[in-house]
Design a protein around this motif. Structure first.
Motif, PDB file in Angstrom:
ATOM      1  N   GLN A  35       0.815  -1.219   0.000  1.00 40.42           N
ATOM      2  CA  GLN A  35       0.000   0.000   0.000  1.00 40.42           C
ATOM      3  C   GLN A  35       0.851   1.273   0.000  1.00 40.42           C
ATOM      4  N   ARG A  75       2.613   3.266  -1.889  1.00 41.96           N
ATOM      5  CA  ARG A  75       2.884   3.542  -3.298  1.00 41.96           C
ATOM      6  C   ARG A  75       4.053   4.509  -3.474  1.00 41.96           C
ATOM      7  N   GLN A  96       7.345   2.880  -2.861  1.00 37.67           N
ATOM      8  CA  GLN A  96       7.730   2.101  -4.038  1.00 37.67           C
ATOM      9  C   GLN A  96       8.346   3.015  -5.092  1.00 37.67           C
ATOM     10  N   GLN A  97       7.771   4.204  -5.282  1.00 43.38           N
ATOM     11  CA  GLN A  97       8.320   5.149  -6.251  1.00 43.38           C
ATOM     12  C   GLN A  97       9.725   5.592  -5.851  1.00 43.38           C
TER      13      GLN A  97
END
Length: 463
Positions: free
Chosen positions: A322, A324, A327-328
Motif C-alpha cells: 500500500q 505507493r 515504491q516510487q
C-alpha cells in the motif's frame, strides 16, 4: 533484470582466453555500427578495462555509435542495445531462468538448472522464489527488530555526528540475509564476520577480476578466491546437513530441504541468495537513504504516506504494497543509481532491431545503465525524482527493463522488502541530511556501489 541465459558462461570463457578464434580486424558485427577489435585475441577487452567498467564503456559506445552498437569480446561479436525503443523490438523471451541466478551460478561454475530440461528449471526457479517468500513471512518480526536496533543506534547519535551508510547498511544486510537464509547460527556475530570475509573475497573477484582477466593472471588472488569459495561452500553444506536433521521450517534453506534437490543444489541456491541478496539489499538501502538525504520535501512526502497508511503502528508485511510513494522512491533509487547496469541474452534465433539483423548465437547486451539515464525516456534523467513514476509510461519502461513486475529477480524483491522496512522506520523517527560538499560516486560493476564510504547526518523528527 532480464535473462542472462548462457551469457555468463560465454562471458567468462572469453575473458579467461578459452575461446580465441581470430576475426579480421576490419569486420563489424553483421554490419552494425561500432568498434573494430583493437586486439586480435582480446577484441575490445582493453578498451573496456581502460574505461573502468563495462557500463562506462557502453556509455561511450552508445554516445559514439547510437542506440544499436557493436564491439568484440575476444573474437566474438557483441551487439549492445541502449534505448527502450530498441529493447522493445528485441523479442527473444526466455523466462525459464532468472537473470541474476543464471549469471552468478555461471560465474561460480555452478549448474543453473536441475539437468532435467526446461520444465525442471521452471520448477526449481519457483521453489527458489517460494523459499524467499516463505522466509519473509516467517521472519518479518525479526527483520523489523534488526532495523529498529539500527535506527535506535542512529537516534542516540549527536546531530552533527557523521553516519557511515555503507558500513551500517552492509552490516544490516548481512545480518538479515544470513539469519533469514541460514538460521539462528548467524545470531553469533563471529559467524557473520566470517561469512562477510569470504563473501567480500568472492564478490570482489566476480565483480571485477573476471572482467579484466586479472584473476587468472594472479596466482595469489586466485588462490585467495578459491579458498574463500571453498570455505563458504563447506559452511553452507554443513548448515544444510544440520537443518535437515532438525526438521525446522523457518528459513530459506528449510524450504529447499523439503524439495527433491540434492545437497549440492541446495548449497548452490543458498550461495546465490546470500551473495546476491546481501549486495543488492545493502546497496538499495544505501542509495535510497543517500538520495533521500538530499531532499527534505521527499522525506516529508514519504512521512505523510506512512502516517496515512501505517500510523503509529510498526510496519507490517501486508502494508508494504500500500506504500505507493515508498515504491516510487525505491524505483527511482534503482534508476538513479543504475543498481544493476548490464544484462544480456544469447540470440537464440535470428532477430532484427530497426534495420539491423542480429544473427543467431550473437551475444546481445542490454545496456541498462545507459537506458536508465536516457533523456528520451526519462525527463531530467540525472535528477532524483520519485514523482516521475506517477506516469504510466515510466512504470511501463521500468517494467520492460525487468526492475518491476513478474520478471523482477527474487533477490531484488527481497531487497525492496528490507528497504521498505528501513525507510518506514527511519523516516518516521529521523530526518536525513546530506553533508555539505559530499557527493557519492558510483562504482558500476555487477551491482552499483559507492566508490567510498558514504556519510550523512541525522536529526530527530519532531512529533
Amino acid at each position: 533484470m532480464l535473462d542472462f541465459a548462457i551469457f555468463a558462461v560465454t562471458f567468462v570463457i572469453i575473458l579467461v582466453g578459452a575461446v580465441l578464434y581470430l576475426y579480421p580486424s576490419s569486420r563489424r558485427a553483421s554490419g552494425i555500427p561500432g568498434l573494430n577489435p583493437t586486439d586480435e585475441k582480446d577484441g575490445n577487452l582493453q578498451d573496456i578495462v581502460n574505461r573502468g567498467s563495462l557500463h562506462e564503456f557502453l556509455v561511450s559506445l552508445h554516445q559514439d555509435f547510437g542506440s544499436v552498437a557493436s564491439f568484440w569480446f575476444g573474437a566474438r561479436p557483441v551487439v549492445s542495445l541502449g534505448s527502450v525503443k530498441q529493447l522493445q523490438q528485441h523479442i527473444n523471451p526466455n523466462h525459464t531462468t532468472d537473470s541474476f541466478e543464471t549469471m552468478l551460478k555461471s560465474l561460480l561454475s555452478y549448474q543453473s538448472g536441475t539437468g532435467g530440461g526446461a520444465s525442471e528449471t521452471v520448477i526449481r526457479k519457483k521453489m527458489y522464489e517460494s523459499a524467499i517468500n516463505n522466509t519473509l513471512k516467517n521472519n518479518f518480526p525479526f527483520m523489523l527488530k534488526l532495523v529498529d536496533e539500527l535506527v535506535a543506534k542512529w537516534r542516540s547519535f549527536p546531530e552533527d555526528q557523521h553516519t557511515p551508510l555503507c558500513a551500517h547498511l552492509l552490516g544490516l544486510a548481512m545480518k538479515t540475509v544470513t539469519q533469514l537464509a541460514l538460521g539462528e547460527r548467524f545470531k553469533d556475530d563471529a559467524e557473520v564476520i566470517f561469512f562477510r570475509k569470504n563473501h567480500d573475497a568472492i564478490w570482489s573477484e566476480i565483480g571485477k577480476g573476471y572482467l579484466d582477466g586479472s584473476l587468472e593472471k594472479s596466482s595469489s588472488r586466485k588462490g585467495h578466491y578459491e579458498k574463500a569459495l571453498s570455505e563458504m561452500e563447506s559452511v553452507l553444506l554443513s548448515i544444510a546437513k544440520e537443518r535437515r536433521a532438525q526438521r525446522k521450517q523457518a528459513v530459506f534453506v528449510d524450504t529447499l530441504l523439503q524439495s527433491n534437490l540434492t545437497d549440492r543444489q541446495i548449497m548452490e541456491d543458498c550461495m546465490v541468495f546470500t551473495l546476491a541478496g546481501s549486495v543488492i539489499t545493502a546497496n538499495l538501502c544505501i542509495w535510497a537513504l543517500y538520495f533521500l538525504s538530499s531532499s527534505e520535501d521527499i522525506q516529508d512526502k514519504l512521512y505523510q504516506e506512512l502516517e496515512d497508511v501505517v500510523g503509529s503502528d510498526p510496519i507490517s508485511l501486508d502494508k508494504i504494497p500500500q506504500l505507493r510513494y515508498c515504491q516510487q522512491v525505491l524505483n527511482e533509487t534503482v534508476r538513479t543509481a543504475k543498481l544493476t547496469p548490464v544484462a544480456a541474452r544469447l540470440q537464440e534465433v535470428e532477430g532484427k532491431v530497426d534495420q539491423h539483423v542480429i544473427p543467431k548465437e550473437t551475444l546481445v547486451i542490454y545496456a541498462l545503465g545507459v537506458v536508465l539515464q536516457d533523456a528520451d525516456t526519462w525527463s531530467t534523467p540525472y535528477r532524483f525524482d520519485p514523482d516521475r513514476f506517477e506516469d504510466e509510461s515510466a512504470r511501463k519502461s521500468f517494467c520492460l527493463l525487468g526492475f518491476s513486475g513478474n520478471q523482477t529477480c527474487p533477490e531484488l524483491r527481497f531487497a525492496y522488502t528490507v528497504a521498505s522496512v528501513l525507510l518506514s522506520t527511519v523516516v518516521r523517527q529521523l530526518k536525513l541530511h546530506r553533508l555539505k560538499g559530499h557527493v557519492a560516486e558510483v562504482r558500476s560493476e555487477l551491482v552499483s556501489t559507492p566508490k567510498d564510504e558514504t556519510w550523512i547526518t541525522v536529526s530527530r523528527r519532531s512529533s
